[in-house]
Design an enzyme around this catalytic site. Structure first.
Site, mmCIF file in Angstrom:
data_model
loop_
_atom_site.group_PDB
_atom_site.id
_atom_site.type_symbol
_atom_site.label_atom_id
_atom_site.label_comp_id
_atom_site.label_asym_id
_atom_site.label_seq_id
_atom_site.Cartn_x
_atom_site.Cartn_y
_atom_site.Cartn_z
ATOM 1 N N VAL A 138 0.769 -1.097 -0.048
ATOM 2 C CA VAL A 138 0.099 -0.212 -0.488
ATOM 3 C C VAL A 138 0.231 1.117 0.156
ATOM 4 C CG1 VAL A 138 -1.505 1.387 1.338
ATOM 5 C CG2 VAL A 138 -1.746 -0.612 1.073
ATOM 6 N N GLU A 141 -7.745 2.015 2.668
ATOM 7 C CA GLU A 141 -7.547 2.072 0.399
ATOM 8 C C GLU A 141 -7.480 0.316 -0.084
ATOM 9 O OE1 GLU A 141 -5.450 3.282 -1.598
ATOM 10 O OE2 GLU A 141 -5.666 1.442 -2.105
ATOM 11 N N ARG A 157 -6.086 -3.323 -5.238
ATOM 12 C CA ARG A 157 -6.041 -5.210 -4.902
ATOM 13 C C ARG A 157 -4.279 -5.729 -5.343
ATOM 14 N NH1 ARG A 157 -10.050 -5.789 -9.547
ATOM 15 N NH2 ARG A 157 -9.309 -4.112 -10.658
ATOM 16 N N ASN A 217 -13.987 -5.391 2.893
ATOM 17 C CA ASN A 217 -14.319 -6.879 2.641
ATOM 18 C C ASN A 217 -14.422 -7.729 3.382
ATOM 19 O OD1 ASN A 217 -11.541 -5.807 1.081
ATOM 20 N ND2 ASN A 217 -10.015 -5.868 3.246
ATOM 21 N N LEU A 263 -17.376 -14.436 -7.220
ATOM 22 C CA LEU A 263 -18.398 -15.947 -7.371
ATOM 23 C C LEU A 263 -17.899 -16.519 -7.379
ATOM 24 C CD1 LEU A 263 -22.414 -14.316 -7.859
ATOM 25 C CD2 LEU A 263 -21.207 -14.909 -5.883
ATOM 26 N N ALA A 308 -16.705 -20.185 -6.932
ATOM 27 C CA ALA A 308 -16.264 -21.534 -5.755
ATOM 28 C C ALA A 308 -15.240 -21.867 -5.981
ATOM 29 C CB ALA A 308 -17.359 -22.416 -6.170
ATOM 30 N N GLY A 309 -13.947 -22.037 -5.263
ATOM 31 C CA GLY A 309 -13.085 -22.583 -4.950
ATOM 32 C C GLY A 309 -12.174 -22.967 -3.822
ATOM 33 N N CYS A 337 -5.064 -9.664 3.728
ATOM 34 C CA CYS A 337 -6.237 -8.456 3.664
ATOM 35 C C CYS A 337 -8.104 -9.527 4.201
ATOM 36 C CB CYS A 337 -6.560 -7.662 2.752
ATOM 37 S SG CYS A 337 -5.079 -6.563 2.738
ATOM 38 N N LYS A 366 -3.049 -15.680 -4.750
ATOM 39 C CA LYS A 366 -3.657 -15.081 -5.667
ATOM 40 C C LYS A 366 -2.846 -14.887 -7.162
ATOM 41 C CE LYS A 366 -4.917 -10.103 -5.448
ATOM 42 N NZ LYS A 366 -5.718 -9.163 -5.520
#
Ligand code: NAD
Length: 430
Positions: free
Chosen positions: A12, A151, A154, A208, A250, A252-253, A260, A320
């Site tokens: 950030v 903030e 992503r 969040n 949305l 699924a996983g 965060c 991610k």
């Protein structure tokens, strides 16, 4: 042009500093970690964020951006000090504010004039007042206003998110201080919302928590889908086109991870409990997410039987895509669960191998997806990097000893995978 100090050279802080410098301001970043400052001065970044290193380099060369370990270099002469220090999880789930307190104290001890402290760290409601009190305790000479400016960037698209935000949220007791901060964002031409301090702080946690709730919601739907032979990916598509619902978050996983969502949902729940309110939904969101991580291990056991001695390859390690951030990455829990059950674990990630190695040294890290597949008994897709969407699956299967694929991110089409000869398991689709 404004003179700005940014406290904390993390995701950030550096994004804020680079972008504010790019908008023409004079920015000095103050960071306690000497190694990070040394690296930054040499044009090196201790994490991967697309485009950030280049933006830092450009602005440093233009003389608008510099780095220091000394508050005395950064604070006197600054009109604004942005706080972007970490607020990790404390012992009981609450946010640990020691970095914020420490930074507020250091700012106060180095003041050379009036200052607006702008808090970008995600902090419990009322922390703005705590920062004000701390600064006042250590400084009686100069007026200091504290403004909340949470903030929403992503990781992986931080620059874009900073430069083209959906909205800028600002909160303060003092309207004039809030408007001065709003002026810094004027060039972005984005909606600026000015609220009271507590409301602004709450917008961040509520946002969040809501996004995390969407992920847990679709994961719960996915569990039901598997039982009734529905396809969770199609269900999400069918829901997402409804404008009241929208398509985002949305998927699924394996569930949410990162620096965060996990800590912020927990911290919001802790705040509620402090005020003697039991946040039922937040607890359900966390419980579903925890169980989702081990679901892929259960699926592997279903396909392979015992995991002892089986070679299992993980595709993806970062929490991610487009980041090397391993904080609260589901891959850690999955990797450890596999190792505990006696599996031989291999892994590949386009960016996070170095950071993962420090956390899970027992894993055999490979150079690419093919090297992970060679001789493996199963592969589990952990992170949805684009390069995994383009894999030559036919070749991948031929490299494997047994063609078992547990797709934790629903990247592949179940029918196509079966046609290729895989024993395939997705999440919420049979
Ligand atoms: P980070 O851990 O990457 O960076 C924080 C930096 O602050 C570290 O380099 C640390 O050494 C430094 N620091 C700690 N105490 C200091 C002090 N007293 N003086 C100077 N430097 C100090 O953290 P981050 O991911 O950038 O997150 C910062 C805050 O922003 C957190 O509250 C986080 O919840 C919030 N946030 C993060 C993201 C994200 O995607 N990472 C997005 C939105 C909000």
């Amino acid at each position: 042009m404004s003179r700005i100090a940014v406290v904390g050279a993390g995701y950030v802080g550096l994004t804020t500093a680079a972008c504010l410098a790019d908008l023409g301001n004079e920015v000095c970043v103050v960071e306690i970690d000497q190694e990070k400052v040394r690296a930054l001065r040499r044009g090196r970044l201790h994490f991967f964020e697309p485009g950030l290193r280049e933006m830092i380099e450009r602005n440093a060369r233009a003389g608008r951006l510099r780095f220091t370990n000394a508050y005395a270099d950064a604070i006197p002469g600054a009109e604004f000090a942005f706080l972007a220090v970490g607020t990790p999880e404390g012992t009981n789930g609450e946010a640990d504010l020691s970095n914020v307190q420490q930074a507020a104290c250091s700012i106060a001890q180095n003041l050379g004039g009036p200052l607006v402290v702008v808090n970008k760290s995600t902090v419990p409601i009322g922390t703005g007042d705590v920062v004000s009190d701390t600064v006042r305790r250590f400084n009686t000479h100069f007026p200091v206003e504290v403004v909340s400016n949470p903030e929403f960037l992503r990781e992986g698209s931080a620059l874009q998110d900073f430069m083209k935000p959906d909205r800028v949220v600002i909160g303060a007791h003092n309207r004039e201080a809030a408007e001065r901060v709003a002026k810094l964002y004027e060039p972005l031409q984005s909606p600026v919302l000015i609220y009271n301090l507590y409301t602004a702080e709450m917008v961040k946690y509520a946002s969040n928590a809501f996004l995390a709730a969407r992920i847990s919601f679709i994961n719960e739907i996915a569990r039901i889908c598997e039982r009734v032979d529905a396809d969770a990916k199609r269900v999400a598509e069918g829901m997402g086109l409804d404008r009241r619902i929208g398509p985002h978050f949305l998927d699924a996983g394996i569930g949410y991870g990162g620096s965060c969502f996990p800590k912020d949902v927990k911290a919001l729940a802790a705040i509620a409990e402090q005020y003697e309110y039991h946040p039922e939904l937040l607890h359900a969101v966390m419980d579903i997410n925890r169980d989702q991580r081990t679901l892929v291990v259960d699926k592997l056991r279903e396909c392979l039987g015992s995991l002892r001695g089986q070679v299992v390859g993980m595709l993806g390690l970062a929490f991610k895509p487009n980041t090397d951030d391993m904080r609260e990455a589901p891959s850690i829990e999955i990797g450890q669960a596999l190792l505990k059950r006696g599996a031989v674990v291999r892994a590949y990630d386009p960016a996070a191998v170095e950071k993962a190695r420090a956390i899970m040294p027992e894993v055999d890290y490979r150079r690419n997806a093919q090297a992970v597949a060679r001789g493996a008994d199963a592969i589990v897709v952990v992170t949805e990097w684009n390069e995994f969407k383009q894999l030559d699956l036919h070749r991948l299967k031929r490299l494997m000893r047994r063609p078992v694929m547990v797709d934790g991110r629903n990247l592949y089409d179940p029918e196509e995978m079966r046609r290729l000869g895989f024993v395939y398991r997705g999440i919420g689709r049979n």
